[in-house]
Design a protein around this motif. Sequence first.
Motif, PDB file in Angstrom:
ATOM      1  N   UNK A  25     -13.694   6.262 -51.332  1.00 29.97           N
ATOM      2  CA  UNK A  25     -12.784   7.015 -50.462  1.00 29.97           C
ATOM      3  C   UNK A  25     -12.340   6.168 -49.273  1.00 29.97           C
ATOM      4  N   UNK A  26     -13.219   5.301 -48.785  1.00 28.67           N
ATOM      5  CA  UNK A  26     -12.844   4.419 -47.669  1.00 28.67           C
ATOM      6  C   UNK A  26     -11.761   3.432 -48.099  1.00 28.67           C
ATOM      7  N   UNK A  27     -11.912   2.856 -49.297  1.00 34.21           N
ATOM      8  CA  UNK A  27     -10.904   1.917 -49.790  1.00 34.21           C
ATOM      9  C   UNK A  27      -9.561   2.613 -49.994  1.00 34.21           C
ATOM     10  N   UNK A  28      -9.596   3.823 -50.557  1.00 34.44           N
ATOM     11  CA  UNK A  28      -8.349   4.563 -50.795  1.00 34.44           C
ATOM     12  C   UNK A  28      -7.659   4.889 -49.473  1.00 34.44           C
ATOM     13  N   UNK A  29      -8.437   5.272 -48.488  1.00 32.17           N
ATOM     14  CA  UNK A  29      -7.875   5.618 -47.181  1.00 32.17           C
ATOM     15  C   UNK A  29      -7.269   4.390 -46.504  1.00 32.17           C
ATOM     16  N   UNK A  30      -7.997   3.271 -46.516  1.00 29.21           N
ATOM     17  CA  UNK A  30      -7.462   2.070 -45.890  1.00 29.21           C
ATOM     18  C   UNK A  30      -6.233   1.572 -46.654  1.00 29.21           C
ATOM     19  N   UNK A  31      -6.250   1.646 -47.967  1.00 27.72           N
ATOM     20  CA  UNK A  31      -5.104   1.202 -48.764  1.00 27.72           C
ATOM     21  C   UNK A  31      -3.857   1.994 -48.377  1.00 27.72           C
ATOM     22  N   UNK A  32      -3.997   3.286 -48.125  1.00 27.52           N
ATOM     23  CA  UNK A  32      -2.844   4.092 -47.711  1.00 27.52           C
ATOM     24  C   UNK A  32      -2.270   3.608 -46.378  1.00 27.52           C
ATOM     25  N   UNK A  33      -3.107   3.017 -45.551  1.00 29.84           N
ATOM     26  CA  UNK A  33      -2.639   2.482 -44.267  1.00 29.84           C
ATOM     27  C   UNK A  33      -2.028   1.096 -44.383  1.00 29.84           C
ATOM     28  N   UNK A  34      -2.388   0.353 -45.432  1.00 36.36           N
ATOM     29  CA  UNK A  34      -1.944  -1.036 -45.568  1.00 36.36           C
ATOM     30  C   UNK A  34      -0.782  -1.218 -46.535  1.00 36.36           C
ATOM     31  N   UNK A  35      -0.740  -0.415 -47.587  1.00 35.17           N
ATOM     32  CA  UNK A  35       0.253  -0.648 -48.644  1.00 35.17           C
ATOM     33  C   UNK A  35       1.671  -0.432 -48.131  1.00 35.17           C
TER      34      UNK A  35
END
Length: 121
Positions: A25-35
């Motif tokens: 969930x942390x990776x998915x959340x950060x990816x939404x901020x970076x992509x």
Amino acid sequence: MKKKRIHNRKYLVDFRKFLRNNVTSAEATLWNSLKGKKVEGLKFRRQHSIENYIVDFYCPELKLIIELDGEVHANFGQENYDNTRTERLEDLGFIVIRFENKVVFKNPEMIVNAILDIKNQ
């Protein structure tokens, strides 16, 4: 002499794909901020391989690697592996920054600020 390929080696394709399809969930959340170049137009890749290592996030423009660490990284053996891995990636000229998963949820601006600090150096 042919230059040795260090990015996205073929034998890691399936494992990288598996990791992208089974994110925390942390990776998915950060990816939404970076992509989508959301952080000052910087392009990030996720589950990118460099040599035999698969990194969580990679920004080619900055040669920046972002690693998120969950509970599995809290034991001595994993900590030693992470340190060896970080040293090797830094020897190759990459910048490696690490954050605990909880930072993504409690203080995401800390991660963005760290990226911007590196960009502005």
